[in-house]
Design an enzyme around this catalytic site. Sequence first.
Site, short mmCIF file in Angstrom:
data_model
loop_
_atom_site.label_atom_id
_atom_site.label_comp_id
_atom_site.label_asym_id
_atom_site.label_seq_id
_atom_site.Cartn_x
_atom_site.Cartn_y
_atom_site.Cartn_z
N CYS A 6 28.90 29.00 -27.77
CA CYS A 6 27.73 28.27 -27.32
C CYS A 6 28.04 27.59 -26.00
CB CYS A 6 27.36 27.19 -28.33
SG CYS A 6 27.22 27.80 -30.01
N GLU A 12 28.08 48.72 -23.71
CA GLU A 12 27.72 47.31 -23.90
C GLU A 12 26.39 46.95 -23.25
OE1 GLU A 12 30.52 44.26 -22.65
OE2 GLU A 12 31.05 45.36 -20.86
N GLU A 23 37.09 52.11 -19.62
CA GLU A 23 36.27 51.03 -19.08
C GLU A 23 34.84 51.54 -18.78
OE1 GLU A 23 36.30 48.00 -18.98
OE2 GLU A 23 35.03 47.37 -17.32
N LYS A 47 31.58 49.90 -20.49
CA LYS A 47 30.50 49.34 -19.67
C LYS A 47 29.16 49.93 -20.10
CE LYS A 47 31.84 46.79 -18.34
NZ LYS A 47 32.91 45.85 -18.25
N LYS A 103 29.56 36.04 -23.14
CA LYS A 103 30.49 36.20 -22.01
C LYS A 103 31.91 35.78 -22.38
CE LYS A 103 31.67 36.97 -17.78
NZ LYS A 103 31.81 38.40 -17.44
N TRP A 125 24.95 30.70 -29.70
CA TRP A 125 25.24 32.06 -30.13
C TRP A 125 25.76 31.91 -31.55
CZ3 TRP A 125 29.85 34.95 -31.20
CH2 TRP A 125 29.69 36.34 -31.15
N HIS A 142 42.20 68.30 -28.79
CA HIS A 142 42.74 67.88 -30.10
C HIS A 142 41.65 67.26 -30.98
CE1 HIS A 142 46.76 68.83 -28.79
NE2 HIS A 142 46.50 68.18 -27.67
N ASN A 202 30.30 23.48 -29.67
CA ASN A 202 30.69 24.87 -29.43
C ASN A 202 32.01 25.07 -30.16
OD1 ASN A 202 31.31 27.42 -28.30
ND2 ASN A 202 32.44 26.43 -26.64
N GLY A 203 32.13 26.18 -30.91
CA GLY A 203 33.38 26.45 -31.61
C GLY A 203 33.11 26.73 -33.08
C1 AGP Z 1 33.62 43.00 -20.72
O1 AGP Z 1 32.58 43.66 -20.12
C2 AGP Z 1 33.34 42.42 -22.02
N1 AGP Z 1 32.14 41.73 -22.08
C3 AGP Z 1 34.49 41.92 -22.86
O2 AGP Z 1 35.12 43.08 -23.34
C4 AGP Z 1 35.57 41.01 -22.22
O3 AGP Z 1 36.30 41.71 -21.27
C5 AGP Z 1 36.49 40.45 -23.33
O4 AGP Z 1 35.73 39.68 -24.21
C6 AGP Z 1 37.65 39.67 -22.80
O5 AGP Z 1 37.25 38.53 -22.10
P1 AGP Z 1 38.24 37.70 -21.20
O6 AGP Z 1 38.68 38.59 -20.09
O7 AGP Z 1 37.45 36.53 -20.71
O8 AGP Z 1 39.39 37.29 -22.06
#
Ligand code: AGP
Length: 610
Positions: free
Chosen positions: A2, A490, A483, A487, A605, A75, A506, A101-102
């Site tokens: 949050c 997500e 990656e 991307k 995030k 969240w 394989h 938050n937590g």
């Molecule tokens: C990346 O696009 C993601 N949203 C997620 O995988 C992120 O990289 C991951 O949660 C790690 O976050 P950090 O780099 O802040 O530790």
Amino acid sequence: MCGIVGCVTAGDEAPRILISSLKRLEYRGYDSAGLAILGDGEIETMREVGKLANLENSLGDKSIGGSTGLGHTRWATHGRPTEVNAHPHRDGSGRIVVVHNGIIENYRELRAELREKGHVFASDTDSEVIAHLVQSNFDGDLTDAVAQSIRRLKGAYAIGVMHADRPELIVGARKDCPLVVGLGEGANFLASDVTAVMDQTNRVVYLGDEEIATIRRETLEIRKLSGEAVDYTPTTISWSLAQAERGGYPHFMLKEIHEQPTVVSDTLLGRLDEDKGEIRLEELAIDDEILKGIKRVNIIACGTSWHAGHVAKFYIEQLARIPVDVDYASELRYRDPVLEEGGLVIAISQSGETADTIAAMRMAAKAGCKVVGVCNVIGSTIVREADGTIMTHAGPEIGVASTKAFVSQLVALLLFSLKLGRVRGVLSEGDIRKHCQRLRQLPHAVEAALQSEAHVREVALKYVSAQDFLFIGRGVNYPIALEGALKLKEISYIHAEGYPAGELKHGPIALLDEKLPVVAICTESTIYDKIVTNVEEARVRDAKMIVIASAGDDAIQEVADDVIYVPRMDELLSPIVNVVPLQLLSYFVARERGCDVDQPRNLAKSVTVE
Ligand code: AGP
């Protein structure tokens, strides 16, 4: 997961200030939002399910004013995203409010204990228990009550607390979740991160674990749980507010993709010393003698940062000849890993607040390892706790999908690998000079890769209805395939997988048909011919081939349905350039599908809880 904010100002401005601060924290959570405003000895709360705009709209219908307040964007972890579960939470008397938050791990026990004493709970959240605890400990001094209450909490928290009988006062405290105090002129602020206070002030104080801040309009007092006063020094933030806003782009993600040439320059700034043939990493703060003696490197990270870790494995093994293991932090922390005294652990994290990475890092520190944090946020937990750091200088990243932070991690990790290589005598001064010269060209190459944007958009539109995607790469570009897939999934919600191209035969080759687009990273490298063969294998099974190729590679068109060209690069630098069209591809696919690019569903995030 949050975002929390608070302010103590003069006049009636608290609601406006809090809403504007919360807007910068929506990336931390956005399934409900709420405000508590203290004016005339009463606290008024407002809570709305959904995005912050809903709260802002309903606030517009009411005339709420006050000088002191708390805000929250949620969240959900405990309790569904409903109005009743939204913060702020009140105690039974309604005089005390809390934003949190937590996760409070022992909230069930605490709730049972408080129920026995007659407390009645309104929500399903773990957070509400804090308001009741503070009330049960309140004896006239809010700071004391908060101190006594947090002694009882197990888990992670950043909290803001307010009492209706204590005007112009908020109390903040944290453990394992970020919290900063912003120092303004005749007003002070509280927030989960600095972007939330940046339109009010650029002077902030980062609270440490189990520190308690007593915030009034003109004063800030910080004390430890023991009661001892903390002598703090404010940090001046040099990020401009404009940097933290969208800068004219439709989405933060696109803005952040376009910032990458600057980010690469900033991450290199002051670190290349061609004259001496050296890489300068001052904040690393680990003696060369110690670096010389390292026998093994363990990299820990999550998500995109874990992909950066896999590129770093390639870098460190090739440039410094040290064996490297890369682990998901969430896995390592629950294994019984061999972490030896004197080993080097690299914790990679954009936010510096990822709960699993912090826990794994602490495990490594306890085992006697030296920990280097590769991180983007000054003052974050990882930066504070690591033995040394390499800051990535990407600036605030707001889009949930990491782009510029990833690129900055790759640059920082390459610099570190070069330094390790030099210190250990694997690389000569002359080698470092050559690498420095190539690195100086990197921002231009990333800029050139961005020139493919219009073409990438056309390609994206062709495949926008695909159900699945496969991304393949080899060597240092295999993690870039991972990656690319992450991307796309997500932000567009399309199922996508990344694979080392040599593994196709394989198993995954069974998936190939005319409905499956395959994105192949096929730029110049020592194994170029191998990956072209893999592309051909896929192509003859009717898969649609989207190929990322080096400029001038005309022959590749024969085996590709679509070719996206990037500048010709040294193989080690190629991941930093090759990821750019993959970011753009996922961005345009998601945008065309009408997805919420910056705030994808179910994601946050900064993953500050397990
Ligand atoms: C990346 O696009 C993601 N949203 C997620 O995988 C992120 O990289 C991951 O949660 C790690 O976050 P950090 O780099 O802040 O530790």
